[in-house]
Design a protein around this motif. Structure first.
Motif, short mmCIF file in Angstrom:
data_model
loop_
_atom_site.label_atom_id
_atom_site.label_comp_id
_atom_site.label_asym_id
_atom_site.label_seq_id
_atom_site.Cartn_x
_atom_site.Cartn_y
_atom_site.Cartn_z
N GLU A 1 22.94 15.52 35.04
CA GLU A 1 21.63 14.87 34.85
C GLU A 1 20.52 15.91 34.85
O GLU A 1 19.54 15.79 34.11
CB GLU A 1 21.41 13.84 35.95
CG GLU A 1 22.35 12.64 35.86
CD GLU A 1 22.11 11.66 37.00
OE1 GLU A 1 21.22 11.95 37.83
OE2 GLU A 1 22.81 10.64 37.05
N GLU A 2 20.70 16.96 35.67
CA GLU A 2 19.69 18.03 35.74
C GLU A 2 19.62 18.78 34.41
O GLU A 2 18.52 19.10 33.93
CB GLU A 2 20.06 18.99 36.87
CG GLU A 2 19.03 20.09 37.07
CD GLU A 2 19.44 21.07 38.17
OE1 GLU A 2 18.77 22.09 38.33
OE2 GLU A 2 20.46 20.80 38.86
N VAL A 3 20.78 19.04 33.80
CA VAL A 3 20.82 19.73 32.52
C VAL A 3 20.13 18.90 31.43
O VAL A 3 19.34 19.42 30.63
CB VAL A 3 22.28 20.04 32.11
CG1 VAL A 3 22.34 20.63 30.71
CG2 VAL A 3 22.92 20.99 33.11
N PHE B 1 16.69 19.90 29.14
CA PHE B 1 16.61 19.89 27.67
C PHE B 1 15.57 18.88 27.19
O PHE B 1 14.86 19.13 26.21
CB PHE B 1 17.99 19.55 27.09
CG PHE B 1 18.92 20.73 27.00
CD1 PHE B 1 18.84 21.62 25.93
CD2 PHE B 1 19.86 20.97 27.98
CE1 PHE B 1 19.68 22.71 25.84
CE2 PHE B 1 20.71 22.05 27.90
CZ PHE B 1 20.62 22.94 26.84
N THR B 2 15.47 17.75 27.87
CA THR B 2 14.49 16.73 27.47
C THR B 2 13.06 17.24 27.61
O THR B 2 12.23 17.07 26.71
CB THR B 2 14.68 15.46 28.32
OG1 THR B 2 16.02 15.01 28.22
CG2 THR B 2 13.76 14.35 27.84
N ILE C 1 9.28 20.43 20.16
CA ILE C 1 10.01 19.71 19.13
C ILE C 1 9.70 20.22 17.73
O ILE C 1 10.60 20.35 16.88
CB ILE C 1 9.72 18.18 19.24
CG1 ILE C 1 10.59 17.41 18.24
CG2 ILE C 1 8.25 17.90 19.05
CD1 ILE C 1 12.04 17.44 18.57
N TYR C 2 8.42 20.56 17.45
CA TYR C 2 8.04 21.01 16.10
C TYR C 2 8.64 22.38 15.78
O TYR C 2 9.08 22.65 14.66
CB TYR C 2 6.52 21.04 15.95
CG TYR C 2 5.91 19.66 16.03
CD1 TYR C 2 6.11 18.72 15.00
CD2 TYR C 2 5.13 19.29 17.12
CE1 TYR C 2 5.56 17.45 15.08
CE2 TYR C 2 4.59 18.01 17.22
CZ TYR C 2 4.80 17.11 16.19
OH TYR C 2 4.27 15.85 16.27
N ASP D 1 23.92 31.92 25.31
CA ASP D 1 22.50 32.02 24.98
C ASP D 1 21.72 30.84 25.53
O ASP D 1 20.62 31.01 26.10
CB ASP D 1 22.32 32.09 23.46
CG ASP D 1 22.52 33.50 22.92
OD1 ASP D 1 22.35 34.45 23.71
OD2 ASP D 1 22.85 33.65 21.73
N LEU D 2 22.29 29.63 25.32
CA LEU D 2 21.62 28.44 25.84
C LEU D 2 21.47 28.50 27.35
O LEU D 2 20.40 28.21 27.92
CB LEU D 2 22.40 27.18 25.44
CG LEU D 2 22.37 26.74 23.97
CD1 LEU D 2 23.20 25.49 23.77
CD2 LEU D 2 20.94 26.48 23.52
#
Length: 572
Positions: A2-4, A8-9, A16-17, A126-127
């Protein structure tokens, strides 16, 4: 987890753009790369084409590296950066294979797979690094050193294992394809473990090294045994392969099963993955109060039954080979039927018990089948029980020369309504008789219990054979007897030493006297009985011609004077 997702959210809400722009640029760049590959034939200069392609790929890699580092595109930036990194290495490998004309498609595919796997792992690193997640780290010297060591090792191991699989002396294509696939899958798993080791996710311990060494030694031992067994069979047991062409396949199957079982249990113990074993046991195909069949029990029963079946067949071949060494011919022996029938019965019972099918389960099924298909199964059960009666009664055994009513080959010009030959197999349902014409006839076992069977070798191998001759009235009796006895002089090897040939004056016919030459022959020479009879007739015919004795032929003599007398009387 849930933390991950929350990390990302939050990132996508504010970037987002940037991610959308990078995604569009990335898709456009990949499409442009494939269009460039598609129009390769439009470039007359091959060096110019390769230079433009490498320049484009490297420029795209640097562009997405810039987007990741400067514009903070932490998802699509590293994605397309690593994709173009894969393209760079892919083109280099492709160029090496093309320049040096290396025609190893499987090796090329495996290297491409390694590159792709490396790129996927690096993308996830990388992520993790960009979002400060576990295992996230910068590229450092240790990782590149590991890659430099690991990739040549994996390529060499793949090349050697594939060469070994190609050189396997297996005639069974199914078994050979299975081993090839296992070798290929082993290389893939080894590559995955190596990549995980490079990234630091998986740590190599002494136990793991010991495990890989043990598996390698088992594999080498299996290959050495396989090559030695096939070489020994080809050099020393050619005579077996002529009679039993699948003998080598049976040996290979037994060795392969031993290898797979040993490897499986070794992996369970050394790598401490017994939970896989337990998972297979708990994964049920059928589970009721009476019957429970798991994936493990099904595999175990099938492997056990195949192993025992092949061992029994090899034992049958070995018994016949011992007979060949004694007598110079592959004669069947009675013990074969006992070993085969009881071996198959015992293997079936044990395999069913491994599946969890006991008599408690079988009895209701048999009862239901008995009601629904009793008449249909009656003949099968009758033949099955008759097979065991034959084994215990021992009136007909493998190797006996028998005769039974029936047809044994209209196609080959044998009009007789008798089947004469040697019993080569007493099976669960049928008994096989091989005739003098080389035809194998399968006869239901029940016939050997209910019908009249002539067994020429039941008590004594010697039987009396009668060869009739038509002799004219004027032939001297002593001369005829002398000729007939002399006609068997050249064939004493086929006759009994204790019963001398005799000549019987059997009967006086209307136009000739019938003599019978009586000889005692060994029924074990059943293949040559017809030939022996033919040769005796030839010898006797030659001697009769020398002595001026003609074989009587029934003729009709018309007297001319009698016909003329009746002709004149008709005129008057």
């Amino acid at each position: 987890m849930e933390e991950v997702v929350s990390i990302f959210t939050e990132y996508l809400k504010s970037n987002i753009y940037t991610e959308i722009i990078t995604l569009i640029l990335g898709i456009f760049s990949v499409i442009l790369f494939f269009l460039l590959k598609k129009h390769r034939d439009d470039f007359k200069n091959w060096y110019l084409y390769e230079g433009i392609k490498f320049f484009y790929i490297f420029s795209s890699f640097l562009a997405f590296l810039f987007l990741e580092m400067k514009l903070k595109s932490y998802i699509t930036g590293p994605l397309f950066k690593n994709i173009f990194m894969f393209f760079i290495f892919y083109q280099i490998i492709d160029l090496i294979f093309e320049v040096f004309k290396i025609n190893r498609k499987k090796l090329k595919n495996f290297i491409d797979f390694l590159l792709g796997l490396n790129i996927v792992i690096l993308f996830f690193l990388d992520l993790m690094h960009n979002f400060s997640l576990p295992y996230g780290k910068n590229y450092n010297l240790i990782i590149f050193l590991k890659i430099i060591v690991a990739i040549p090792f994996l390529i060499t191991f793949f090349y050697l294992s594939m060469r070994a699989s190609i050189k396997l002396p297996l005639e069974n294509k199914t078994l050979k394809n299975l081993i090839n696939k296992i070798f290929y899958i082993t290389n893939i798993f080894l590559a995955i473990f190596t990549i995980l080791w490079i990234t630091g996710i998986f740590k190599i311990t002494f136990t793991i090294i010991l495990g890989f060494v043990g598996i390698s030694l088992l594999t080498i031992l299996f290959l050495i045994t396989l090559f030695w067994a096939n070489d020994y069979i080809n050099k020393n047991l050619k005579v077996i392969l002529e009679v039993f062409p699948d003998f080598k396949n049976r040996v290979d199957t037994v060795l392969a099963i031993i290898y797979f079982i040993s490897s499986y249990f070794y992996i369970l113990e050394v790598f401490n993955v017994k939970y896989i074993h337990q998972k297979l046991k708990s994964l049920y195909i059928v589970k009721t109060d009476v019957l429970s069949i798991s994936v493990y029990s099904l595999i175990e029963a099938i492997i056990f039954y195949l192993f025992i079946l092949n061992l029994i067949i090899l034992l049958k071949v070995f018994i016949r080979y011992l007979q060949f060494k004694k007598k110079g011919e592959f004669e069947p022996s009675p013990i074969e039927a006992v070993i085969y029938n009881f071996g198959i019965l015992l293997a079936s019972i044990i395999a069913l018990s491994m599946l969890g099918i006991t008599w408690k389960v079988l009895l209701p099924i048999i009862g239901a089948l008995g009601i629904g298909a009793g008449f249909g199964l009656q003949s099968i059960i009758n033949n099955y029980i008759s097979g065991f009666i034959m084994i215990f009664n021992r009136k007909v055994e493998i190797g006996d020369v028998v005769e039974i009513k029936g047809n044994a080959g209209d196609f080959v010009g044998n009009p007789q309504e008798l089947i004469f030959g040697i019993v080569t197999d007493i099976g669960v349902i049928n008994t096989v008789i091989k005739t003098v014409d080389g035809i194998s006839v399968a006869i239901p076992n029940s016939r050997f219990v209910s019908d009249n069977i002539i067994n020429y070798t039941l008590e004594n191998n010697y039987v009396r054979m009668r060869i009739p001759f038509k002799i004219p009235y004027d032939a001297p009796n002593k001369k005829v007897e002398e000729i007939l006895l002399s006609s068997v002089e050249d064939f004493k090897n086929f006759l009994s030493k204790y019963n001398k040939p005799q000549v019987w004056f059997f009967e006086m016919k209307d136009y000739y006297n019938e003599y019978v030459l009586v000889i005692w022959i060994d029924a074990r020479n059943w293949k040559r009985i017809i030939w022996l009879k033919s040769e005796i007739y030839k010898k006797a015919w030659e001697k009769f011609e020398e002595e001026g004795i003609e074989i009587p032929v029934t003729t009709i003599e018309i007297i001319k004077s009698y016909l003329e007398k009746h002709k004149n009387s008709d005129k008057t």
